[in-house]
Design a protein around this motif. Structure first.
Motif: not given
Length: 430
Positions: A161-168, A218-224
């Motif tokens: 999720l940190r990586a998602m926040a960084r890369r969108g 983290t601010g990372g985007r999560l999709h359930v």
């Protein structure tokens, strides 16, 4: 330049009837039909929706071509109104590198739908080491998922999720706690009657709750993926109210089938997560209609007949859905007298395109000057016959069920990819 004319059709979310002229890859003109002419045919008019987008498809290639290929799967998608598919990574070998992403894209260049490869979240789906998110994101990957398996390690999810926040990008989680679910194969409520291990809803909710906390941190985007329980709905609803970066999907089968259906029909309805209670079905339907659940995603999971046979513990998990998703969604998005076609377009096209970050080419309104990428739906009662399918696999959960609406035409950038307006469907042009 080839032309296509549609006369006296309705556009989802737009009043009145129109004629549509397609010239080449664009919609050249949309002309209103006079009310005096439209009045006699309006309620029965065909409806035009933006091309449907599936955020969760298993195309099986490479390694599972007995069940499906990119060619057969995209043709099945076109028959269901889909123009864009996100292909899950649980193939053999796993789609966990740039080279393997590019190979899937190469195979799909002449397919009947655009294929957007989903990259694995962990190498080999093993749940130990993260993939190279930066290289994959640089190659255009927007969705990462080990679907079919849960990323059960909290530290890995935190890093991801940190990586998602960084890369969108978006992490799409298959929420299934191994320590709770173990070898469960059916909803826990009915497992005792069947004499098999149960798959309790708490195994879904525990992972969702944990991952929502990590998304908040983290601010990372999560999709359930494939929400199936009322408890999971409440977790997502609270997260949405709190402004967390979370989206969610529900499958067609979890919208209309229950664990009682599974008991009656047997392992043919074995799916992961399992079919739940009537209470859960009502909860996920309400959540879809109020926007808590963003989209309908098929989780199209084709299998050869031999792997769906046998006992509950032997049969493969998974059901096919591409060719019936629109019909199910239309049934859910109705007030008993009319279908809310704007809602259908939102949950099957606009929102999945936004979540998958392909809104520049998919999920766009049907309008003059825009891309000729749409499907046409006709009110025409039909009964699902597994023998009458485009997919290589016949494991539909809806065999024998009657629906009221069916896709009769699918167009991708002006190219007809499915046409069943006459007596016989015309194949996708070479």
């Amino acid at each position: 330049m080839p032309e296509l004319h549609l006369t006296g059709v309705a556009i989802a979310g737009r009043p009145g009837l129109v004629d549509i002229l397609v010239r080449g890859a664009r919609i050249a003109a949309i002309t209103p039909v006079p009310a005096t002419v439209a009045g006699s045919s309006g309620p029965q008019a065909d409806v035009v929706l933006p091309g449907l987008v599936d955020l969760h498809t298993h195309l099986r290639q490479p390694g599972g071509e007995e069940a499906e290929t990119i060619d057969s799967g995209t043709r099945a998608a076109a028959a269901g109104g889909f123009t864009d598919l996100f292909a899950m990574a649980n193939t053999s070998p796993v789609t966990d590198s740039v080279d393997r992403v590019e190979r899937v894209r190469a195979w799909a260049r002449t397919a009947a739908a655009r294929v957007h490869p989903v990259a694995a979240a962990t190498i080999g789906l093993a749940g130990r080491d993260l993939v190279d998110v930066d290289r994959l994101a640089d190659a255009g990957v927007t969705v990462f998922s080990d679907d079919g398996r849960c990323v059960d390690d909290a530290a890995l999810v935190l890093s991801l999720l940190r990586a998602m926040a960084r890369r969108g990008g978006v992490f799409a989680q298959h929420a299934q706690s191994h320590s709770i679910v173990r070898d469960g194969v059916v909803n826990a409520r009915v497992a005792g009657d069947l004499g098999v291990p149960g798959w309790p809803g708490e195994g879904e909710q525990a992972v969702i709750g944990r991952d929502l906390a990590l998304a908040a941190a983290t601010g990372g985007r999560l999709h359930v993926c494939h929400v199936s329980t009322a408890g999971a709905v409440e977790l997502v609803r609270a997260a949405r109210r709190a402004g967390l970066p979370v989206t969610a999907e529900v499958t067609p089968h979890h919208l209309v089938l229950t664990d009682t259906d599974a008991v009656r029909q047997g392992p043919a309805l074995k799916v992961n997560p399992p079919l739940r209670t009537d209470h859960d079905v009502r909860a996920v339907r309400a959540a879809l209609l109020d926007g808590t659940i963003d989209i309908v995603a098929t989780d199209h999971a084709p299998h050869p007949a031999r792997t769906k046979a046998g006992s509950w513990q032997e049969a493969a998990f998974g059901l096919t859905s591409l060719e019936t998703a629109l019909a199910v969604t239309a049934e859910v998005c109705t007030d008993g007298t009319s279908v809310d076609w704007a809602a259908v377009a939102r949950v099957l096209s606009t929102r999945p395109a936004e979540i998958g970050q392909i809104g520049g080419q998919a999920g766009r309104p049907v309008e003059a000057g825009g891309p000729a990428t749409f499907c046409v739906v006709r009110r025409s009662p039909w009964r699902v016959d597994p023998a009458d399918r485009v997919s290589r696999s016949a494991n539909t959960p809806f065999a024998g069920r009657e629906f009221q609406h069916r896709v009769v035409l699918t167009v991708l950038d002006g190219r007809i990819t499915h046409d069943s307006r006459g007596d016989r469907a015309r194949p996708c042009p070479a």
